[in-house]
Design a protein around this motif. Structure first.
Motif, PDB file in Angstrom:
ATOM      1  N   CYS A 195      -5.972  -3.441  -0.795  1.00 56.65           N
ATOM      2  CA  CYS A 195      -7.296  -3.698  -1.365  1.00 56.65           C
ATOM      3  C   CYS A 195      -7.154  -3.793  -2.885  1.00 56.65           C
ATOM      4  N   ALA A 196      -8.269  -3.938  -3.585  1.00 58.16           N
ATOM      5  CA  ALA A 196      -8.218  -4.091  -5.045  1.00 58.16           C
ATOM      6  C   ALA A 196      -7.561  -2.877  -5.723  1.00 58.16           C
ATOM      7  N   LEU A 197      -7.518  -1.749  -5.039  1.00 61.23           N
ATOM      8  CA  LEU A 197      -6.883  -0.552  -5.620  1.00 61.23           C
ATOM      9  C   LEU A 197      -5.383  -0.510  -5.306  1.00 61.23           C
ATOM     10  N   GLY A 198      -4.892  -1.564  -4.647  1.00 64.32           N
ATOM     11  CA  GLY A 198      -3.484  -1.596  -4.252  1.00 64.32           C
ATOM     12  C   GLY A 198      -3.352  -1.200  -2.795  1.00 64.32           C
ATOM     13  N   GLU A 199      -2.241  -0.541  -2.489  1.00 65.80           N
ATOM     14  CA  GLU A 199      -1.960  -0.116  -1.115  1.00 65.80           C
ATOM     15  C   GLU A 199      -2.504   1.313  -0.968  1.00 65.80           C
ATOM     16  N   VAL A 200      -3.448   1.525  -0.058  1.00 69.72           N
ATOM     17  CA  VAL A 200      -4.028   2.874   0.077  1.00 69.72           C
ATOM     18  C   VAL A 200      -3.823   3.409   1.487  1.00 69.72           C
ATOM     19  N   ARG A 201      -3.619   4.719   1.595  1.00 69.39           N
ATOM     20  CA  ARG A 201      -3.527   5.360   2.910  1.00 69.39           C
ATOM     21  C   ARG A 201      -4.939   5.518   3.457  1.00 69.39           C
ATOM     22  N   LEU A 202      -5.121   5.245   4.752  1.00 71.47           N
ATOM     23  CA  LEU A 202      -6.456   5.286   5.358  1.00 71.47           C
ATOM     24  C   LEU A 202      -6.735   6.621   6.045  1.00 71.47           C
ATOM     25  N   ALA A 203      -8.019   6.931   6.187  1.00 76.14           N
ATOM     26  CA  ALA A 203      -8.423   8.144   6.908  1.00 76.14           C
ATOM     27  C   ALA A 203      -8.085   8.025   8.389  1.00 76.14           C
ATOM     28  N   ARG A 204      -8.103   6.793   8.910  1.00 77.99           N
ATOM     29  CA  ARG A 204      -7.695   6.547  10.305  1.00 77.99           C
ATOM     30  C   ARG A 204      -7.099   5.138  10.355  1.00 77.99           C
ATOM     31  N   PRO A 205      -6.153   4.929  11.260  1.00 73.74           N
ATOM     32  CA  PRO A 205      -5.477   3.634  11.272  1.00 73.74           C
ATOM     33  C   PRO A 205      -6.451   2.490  11.564  1.00 73.74           C
ATOM     34  N   PHE A 206      -6.141   1.323  11.003  1.00 74.18           N
ATOM     35  CA  PHE A 206      -6.989   0.144  11.233  1.00 74.18           C
ATOM     36  C   PHE A 206      -6.141  -1.098  11.045  1.00 74.18           C
ATOM     37  N   ARG A 207      -6.415  -2.128  11.861  1.00 72.31           N
ATOM     38  CA  ARG A 207      -5.717  -3.406  11.677  1.00 72.31           C
ATOM     39  C   ARG A 207      -6.735  -4.510  11.482  1.00 72.31           C
ATOM     40  N   GLY A 208      -6.496  -5.354  10.477  1.00 77.60           N
ATOM     41  CA  GLY A 208      -7.356  -6.521  10.260  1.00 77.60           C
ATOM     42  C   GLY A 208      -8.307  -6.332   9.094  1.00 77.60           C
ATOM     43  N   PRO A 209      -9.187  -7.351   8.890  1.00 81.11           N
ATOM     44  CA  PRO A 209     -10.118  -7.301   7.756  1.00 81.11           C
ATOM     45  C   PRO A 209     -11.078  -6.120   7.905  1.00 81.11           C
ATOM     46  N   CYS A 210     -11.249  -5.361   6.841  1.00 81.94           N
ATOM     47  CA  CYS A 210     -12.118  -4.181   6.932  1.00 81.94           C
ATOM     48  C   CYS A 210     -12.877  -3.976   5.631  1.00 81.94           C
ATOM     49  N   ASP A 211     -13.899  -3.128   5.716  1.00 81.39           N
ATOM     50  CA  ASP A 211     -14.585  -2.632   4.527  1.00 81.39           C
ATOM     51  C   ASP A 211     -14.223  -1.158   4.423  1.00 81.39           C
ATOM     52  N   LEU A 212     -13.778  -0.753   3.231  1.00 82.65           N
ATOM     53  CA  LEU A 212     -13.306   0.624   3.063  1.00 82.65           C
ATOM     54  C   LEU A 212     -14.369   1.470   2.388  1.00 82.65           C
ATOM     55  N   LEU A 213     -14.759   2.548   3.060  1.00 81.93           N
ATOM     56  CA  LEU A 213     -15.686   3.500   2.432  1.00 81.93           C
ATOM     57  C   LEU A 213     -14.915   4.305   1.389  1.00 81.93           C
ATOM     58  N   ILE A 214     -15.380   4.221   0.128  1.00 81.92           N
ATOM     59  CA  ILE A 214     -14.797   5.039  -0.943  1.00 81.92           C
ATOM     60  C   ILE A 214     -15.958   5.663  -1.698  1.00 81.92           C
ATOM     61  N   ARG A 215     -16.176   6.950  -1.509  1.00 81.07           N
ATOM     62  CA  ARG A 215     -17.275   7.601  -2.241  1.00 81.07           C
ATOM     63  C   ARG A 215     -16.900   7.676  -3.715  1.00 81.07           C
ATOM     64  N   PRO A 216     -17.898   7.547  -4.631  1.00 82.09           N
ATOM     65  CA  PRO A 216     -17.593   7.497  -6.075  1.00 82.09           C
ATOM     66  C   PRO A 216     -16.754   8.674  -6.562  1.00 82.09           C
ATOM     67  N   GLU A 217     -16.948   9.854  -5.965  1.00 82.45           N
ATOM     68  CA  GLU A 217     -16.206  11.036  -6.427  1.00 82.45           C
ATOM     69  C   GLU A 217     -14.808  11.123  -5.817  1.00 82.45           C
ATOM     70  N   TRP A 218     -14.486  10.192  -4.907  1.00 80.41           N
ATOM     71  CA  TRP A 218     -13.125  10.173  -4.348  1.00 80.41           C
ATOM     72  C   TRP A 218     -12.142   9.499  -5.296  1.00 80.41           C
ATOM     73  N   LEU A 219     -12.654   8.731  -6.260  1.00 78.19           N
ATOM     74  CA  LEU A 219     -11.775   8.033  -7.199  1.00 78.19           C
ATOM     75  C   LEU A 219     -11.377   8.977  -8.333  1.00 78.19           C
ATOM     76  N   ARG A 220     -10.132   8.904  -8.739  1.00 80.68           N
ATOM     77  CA  ARG A 220      -9.624   9.756  -9.815  1.00 80.68           C
ATOM     78  C   ARG A 220      -8.838   8.917 -10.801  1.00 80.68           C
ATOM     79  N   ILE A 221      -8.798   9.388 -12.052  1.00 74.61           N
ATOM     80  CA  ILE A 221      -7.900   8.772 -13.026  1.00 74.61           C
ATOM     81  C   ILE A 221      -6.496   9.267 -12.688  1.00 74.61           C
ATOM     82  N   ARG A 222      -5.597   8.349 -12.394  1.00 71.22           N
ATOM     83  CA  ARG A 222      -4.245   8.707 -11.929  1.00 71.22           C
ATOM     84  C   ARG A 222      -3.217   7.791 -12.567  1.00 71.22           C
ATOM     85  N   GLU A 223      -2.158   8.387 -13.082  1.00 75.25           N
ATOM     86  CA  GLU A 223      -1.047   7.575 -13.580  1.00 75.25           C
ATOM     87  C   GLU A 223      -0.527   6.709 -12.428  1.00 75.25           C
ATOM     88  N   GLY A 224      -0.265   5.443 -12.702  1.00 76.83           N
ATOM     89  CA  GLY A 224       0.239   4.564 -11.644  1.00 76.83           C
ATOM     90  C   GLY A 224      -0.856   3.978 -10.775  1.00 76.83           C
TER      91      GLY A 224
END
Ligand SMILES: Nc1ncnc2c1ncn2[C@@H]1O[C@H](COP(=O)(O)OP(=O)(O)OP(=O)(O)O)[C@@H](O)[C@H]1O
Length: 347
Positions: free
Chosen positions: A260-289
């Motif tokens: 996704c736009a954030l790069g390669e992310v690990r999912l809460a549960r496996p999924f194959r194909g086009p998806c919409d990813l739930l990301i709550r605003p407080e789940w995002l962090r400032i992270r090196e890399g």
């Protein structure tokens, strides 16, 4: 050979709804509602205004007839299109947002109102449990709003109903008192081992005190889950917004990961194909890399700052502790600290 363990007995249901419809004329306010409460369980019925929560509670209490389905209390049918046990014979207690205490009776008089003379000891027991000892002789107008609400709760608990229904019991209380009374009410219900269904439109209330949350949307119960599951891993996309602030980022799932736009992310549960990813605003962090994100706007709110980010041409909201400073125009590196939840792509 070891003897095989017997099948565990199915957990007894204190209250069960199956396929319940409730109609006002031709309008179906409750549609196919199913829900089961285990003995001693506290379930919150969470939904927006007009979603049918009060209607469902009124049907359980015996004030509305069902057009389909049935309601069982400890295994006995109390309501179906063909059967109706009158409200006063249901052993269902009610607590409403307006405390509805008898103004001309003392606190003890209110709590003991429905009790036989020999049960009066229960009044003292309940007052002690609610830390209201010594207030038995006061009148309702001599109590604070929070105390009145606890007395109303004790009055409903006094006759030991099988189930207690609470309809927005905290909404008359101001913010500070609300949290305190909410926690006290939950503690009293647990001390009594009471099975309770609590109607609320406030997700923080539901999250804080319920064992499970039943999400009601447009007359239908769309998900029943623990508060943690509803927050971290809602099953239905439509339920995601009831567990917290929800935003979706397009992605392409390939098993345990998604691109996704954030790069390669690990999912809460496996999924194959086009998806919409739930990301709550407080789940995002400032992270090196992390993925480079331009800060389009920042709104300081004291403890937290709300950032509008642009990541790979997509807008994302992020809530950060205000100590993590980021000013509009800056580029920061962000990554999800909680695995995003995939849902099949919509539209
Ligand atoms: N007596 C009635 N006659 C006709 N329609 C009704 C009646 N009571 C409620 N409704 C409608 O049924 C739907 C569900 O109402 P209900 O009061 O159960 O919702 P709610 O989720 O409890 O809302 P709130 O949180 O605002 O109390 C709404 O569309 C409402 O307008």
């Amino acid at each position: 050979m070891r003897p095989s363990n017997p099948e565990p007995a199915p957990a007894a249901e204190a209250l069960a709804l199956s396929g319940v419809d409730v109609c006002y004329g031709r309008f179906r306010a409750v549609r196919g509602a199913s829900l089961a409460l285990a003995p001693g369980e506290l379930v919150a019925l969470l939904g927006r205004s007009g979603s049918g929560k009060t209607t469902l509670l009124r049907a359980i209490a015996g004030f509305e007839r069902v057009a389909a389905g049935e309601i069982r209390l400890a295994g006995q049918v109390i309501e179906s299109p063909a059967h109706h046990v009158p409200a006063h014979r249901r052993s269902v207690g009610l607590v409403f947002q307006e405390y509805a205490l008898f103004p001309n009776l003392t606190v003890a008089g209110n709590i003991g109102y429905g009790l036989k003379r020999e049960e009066r000891g229960r009044v003292e027991e309940l007052l002690r449990m609610a830390h209201l000892e010594g207030l038995g002789g006061r009148y309702p107008h001599q109590l604070s709003g929070g105390q009145q609400q606890r007395v109303a709760l004790l009055r409903s608990l006094a006759p030991r109903p099988r189930v207690l229904l609470l309809d927005e019991p905290f909404s008359n209380l101001d913010a500070g008192l609300r949290v305190q009374v909410r926690d006290e009410v939950a503690a009293i219900l647990r001390a009594e081992g009471m099975t309770a269904l609590l109607v609320t439109h406030d997700r923080a209330d539901a999250m804080a005190i319920a064992d499970r949350i039943a999400v009601m949307d447009a007359g239908t119960i769309i998900e029943v889950a623990t508060p943690r599951a509803l927050y971290f891993e809602p099953a239905a996309r439509t339920a995601a917004g009831y567990g917290g602030d929800a935003q979706f980022l397009p992605g392409e799932g390939h098993g345990p990961f998604a691109a996704c736009a954030l790069g390669e992310v690990r999912l809460a549960r496996p999924f194959r194909g086009p998806c919409d990813l739930l990301i709550r605003p407080e789940w995002l962090r400032i992270r090196e890399g992390g993925a480079p994100a331009r800060v389009a706007a920042a709104r300081f709110e004291g403890a937290v700052t709300r950032l509008d980010l642009e990541v790979g041409g997509i807008r994302l909201a992020m809530t950060a502790p205000s100590s993590e400073l980021a000013a509009p125009g800056e580029t920061i590196a962000v990554a999800p600290a909680v695995p995003p939840v995939p849902f099949p792509r919509e539209g």
